[in-house]
Design a protein around this motif. Structure first.
Motif, PDB file in Angstrom:
ATOM      1  N   CYS A  18      27.852 -40.320   0.705  1.00  0.00           N
ATOM      2  CA  CYS A  18      27.683 -39.822   2.058  1.00  0.00           C
ATOM      3  C   CYS A  18      28.167 -38.383   2.097  1.00  0.00           C
ATOM      4  CB  CYS A  18      28.421 -40.674   3.072  1.00  0.00           C
ATOM      5  SG  CYS A  18      30.125 -40.968   2.702  1.00  0.00           S
ATOM      6  N   ALA A  69      16.684 -42.423   0.579  1.00  0.00           N
ATOM      7  CA  ALA A  69      16.847 -43.277   1.758  1.00  0.00           C
ATOM      8  C   ALA A  69      16.129 -44.613   1.557  1.00  0.00           C
ATOM      9  CB  ALA A  69      16.327 -42.562   3.002  1.00  0.00           C
ATOM     10  N   GLU A  98      20.502 -37.288  15.626  1.00  0.00           N
ATOM     11  CA  GLU A  98      20.996 -36.660  14.393  1.00  0.00           C
ATOM     12  C   GLU A  98      22.320 -35.960  14.653  1.00  0.00           C
ATOM     13  OE1 GLU A  98      18.044 -34.365  12.286  1.00  0.00           O
ATOM     14  OE2 GLU A  98      19.607 -33.237  11.240  1.00  0.00           O
ATOM     15  N   ASP A 110      23.442 -40.374  13.046  1.00  0.00           N
ATOM     16  CA  ASP A 110      23.726 -40.119  11.625  1.00  0.00           C
ATOM     17  C   ASP A 110      23.372 -38.662  11.301  1.00  0.00           C
ATOM     18  OD1 ASP A 110      24.130 -42.214   9.038  1.00  0.00           O
ATOM     19  OD2 ASP A 110      23.372 -40.211   8.520  1.00  0.00           O
ATOM     20  N   ASP A 147      24.052 -37.506  -6.917  1.00  0.00           N
ATOM     21  CA  ASP A 147      24.736 -37.161  -5.663  1.00  0.00           C
ATOM     22  C   ASP A 147      26.245 -37.199  -5.905  1.00  0.00           C
ATOM     23  OD1 ASP A 147      22.510 -37.155  -3.580  1.00  0.00           O
ATOM     24  OD2 ASP A 147      22.215 -39.116  -4.490  1.00  0.00           O
ATOM     25  N   ASP A 162      15.170 -36.710  -0.865  1.00  0.00           N
ATOM     26  CA  ASP A 162      16.056 -37.377   0.095  1.00  0.00           C
ATOM     27  C   ASP A 162      15.363 -38.616   0.683  1.00  0.00           C
ATOM     28  OD1 ASP A 162      17.831 -35.358  -0.394  1.00  0.00           O
ATOM     29  OD2 ASP A 162      17.578 -34.370   1.551  1.00  0.00           O
ATOM     30  N   SER A 218      26.867 -35.784  13.255  1.00  0.00           N
ATOM     31  CA  SER A 218      28.065 -36.440  12.737  1.00  0.00           C
ATOM     32  C   SER A 218      28.813 -37.106  13.886  1.00  0.00           C
ATOM     33  CB  SER A 218      28.974 -35.401  12.089  1.00  0.00           C
ATOM     34  OG  SER A 218      28.322 -34.811  10.994  1.00  0.00           O
ATOM     35  N   ASP A 262      22.354 -37.614   8.383  1.00  0.00           N
ATOM     36  CA  ASP A 262      21.406 -37.563   7.258  1.00  0.00           C
ATOM     37  C   ASP A 262      19.968 -37.663   7.798  1.00  0.00           C
ATOM     38  OD1 ASP A 262      19.661 -38.213   5.161  1.00  0.00           O
ATOM     39  OD2 ASP A 262      21.228 -39.267   4.053  1.00  0.00           O
ATOM     40  N   ARG A 263      19.262 -36.540   7.795  1.00  0.00           N
ATOM     41  CA  ARG A 263      17.924 -36.491   8.406  1.00  0.00           C
ATOM     42  C   ARG A 263      16.949 -37.458   7.749  1.00  0.00           C
ATOM     43  NH1 ARG A 263      15.592 -30.761   9.876  1.00  0.00           N
ATOM     44  NH2 ARG A 263      17.343 -30.999  11.288  1.00  0.00           N
TER      45      ARG A 263
END
Ligand code: SAM
Length: 268
Positions: free
Chosen positions: A5, A20, A96, A77, A206, A16, A98, A79-80
């Motif tokens: 994360c 996902a 979108e 989240d 990652d 990405d 944090s 993470d797009r």
């Protein structure tokens, strides 16, 4: 297995969106099968309005809607690519950002952080600002429910290539995914997640850090943010935290500035 994360991508051959999709393959949400998913599913189905912080690909809220949840369901989240996957599920608000970016004021009965998303809050500053934003988003006496891996179990010691997962992606390609710990600095563990072909061709690496708070430090952060711990468990069957527990599962209630309130208790 952990999942990266706030990750730094070192070899972005695998997109990405691919990552996902792989997340969902490696972490299928299934309350009938996994006690942890059932634990959250029951709480979500009982709450009129739910904010899932660090919702990732949105599987928990999507499952609740499919199972007939009629209230407000909102996923947040940063993470797009994960959120793009979540957006395939209609009838749910996807936002979108944090945890610390959350701007809602007294709108939710329940906030959750599942899949150890809470451990992505690594610095004291991020923990405090995230807890403050979640506290603000909750209605009076609303609940914040999340889990964090108990540091005594040292879960990171299992994060090594000998514990690689082998999986076939949606296109029928075999993939290997493994983890390697780079450092343990205080209560912060930094590790890499490598995705590769079976012939060892690396597709993606990652890097991420997770914080392993002990129960006492966690309690101090929660109290400082205006939460009271209503129940805390060491496993998904609501057993107590013991010397061998691997999880710290917390049900915390928002305290209003005017003192404790008397809403219904989730601890059972
Ligand atoms: C391991 S995934 C869990 C996803 C989902 N909750 C689940 O149970 O499958 C952790 C998620 O936390 C998100 N995340 C990382 N930093 C965050 C932050 N500061 N605030 C909110 N979410 C964050 C990541 O983007 C990722 O989707």
């Amino acid at each position: 297995m952990p999942t990266a994360c706030g990750a730094q991508i070192l070899a972005p051959v695998f997109s990405d969106a691919d990552a996902a999709a792989l997340y969902d393959l490696l972490n299928p949400w299934d309350p009938a099968r996994w006690p942890g998913d059932r634990f959250y599913h029951e709480l979500v189905m009982d709450a009129d309005s739910v904010l899932d912080v660090g919702c990732g690909t949105g599987a928990m809220l999507a499952c609740a809607r499919e199972d007939g949840h009629r209230g407000r369901l909102t996923g947040l989240d940063p993470d797009r690519a994960a959120l793009d996957r979540a957006r395939r599920h209609a009838g749910i608000e996807w936002s979108e950002g944090s945890a610390a970016d959350a701007q809602w004021e007294a709108e939710f009965d329940l906030a959750t952080m599942t899949g150890h998303a809470f451990q992505c809050l690594v610095t004291d500053t991020d923990l405090r600002s995230s807890l403050a934003a979640i506290h603000a988003a909750l209605r009076s006496s609303g609940h914040f429910v999340f889990e964090t891996r108990h540091p005594q179990a040292r879960a990171w010691q299992d994060w090594n290539p000998s514990n690689a997962s082998e999986i076939t992606d949606a296109a029928g390609h075999a993939l290997h995914v493994w983890h390697e710990v780079e450092s343990v600095a205080g209560d912060v563990v930094t590790f890499t997640e490598t995705t590769a072909r079976p012939d060892a061709t690396i597709l993606r690496i990652d890097r991420a850090s997770l914080r392993f708070l002990d129960a006492q430090t966690l309690g101090t952060f929660l109290a400082g943010a205006g939460f009271r711990i209503e129940a805390q468990y060491g496993d998904w069957h609501r057993g107590p935290i013991t010397a061998t527990s691997r999880e710290i599962i917390t049900i915390a209630r928002k305290l209003s500035p005017h003192g404790p309130s008397h809403g219904h208790n989730m601890g059972r």
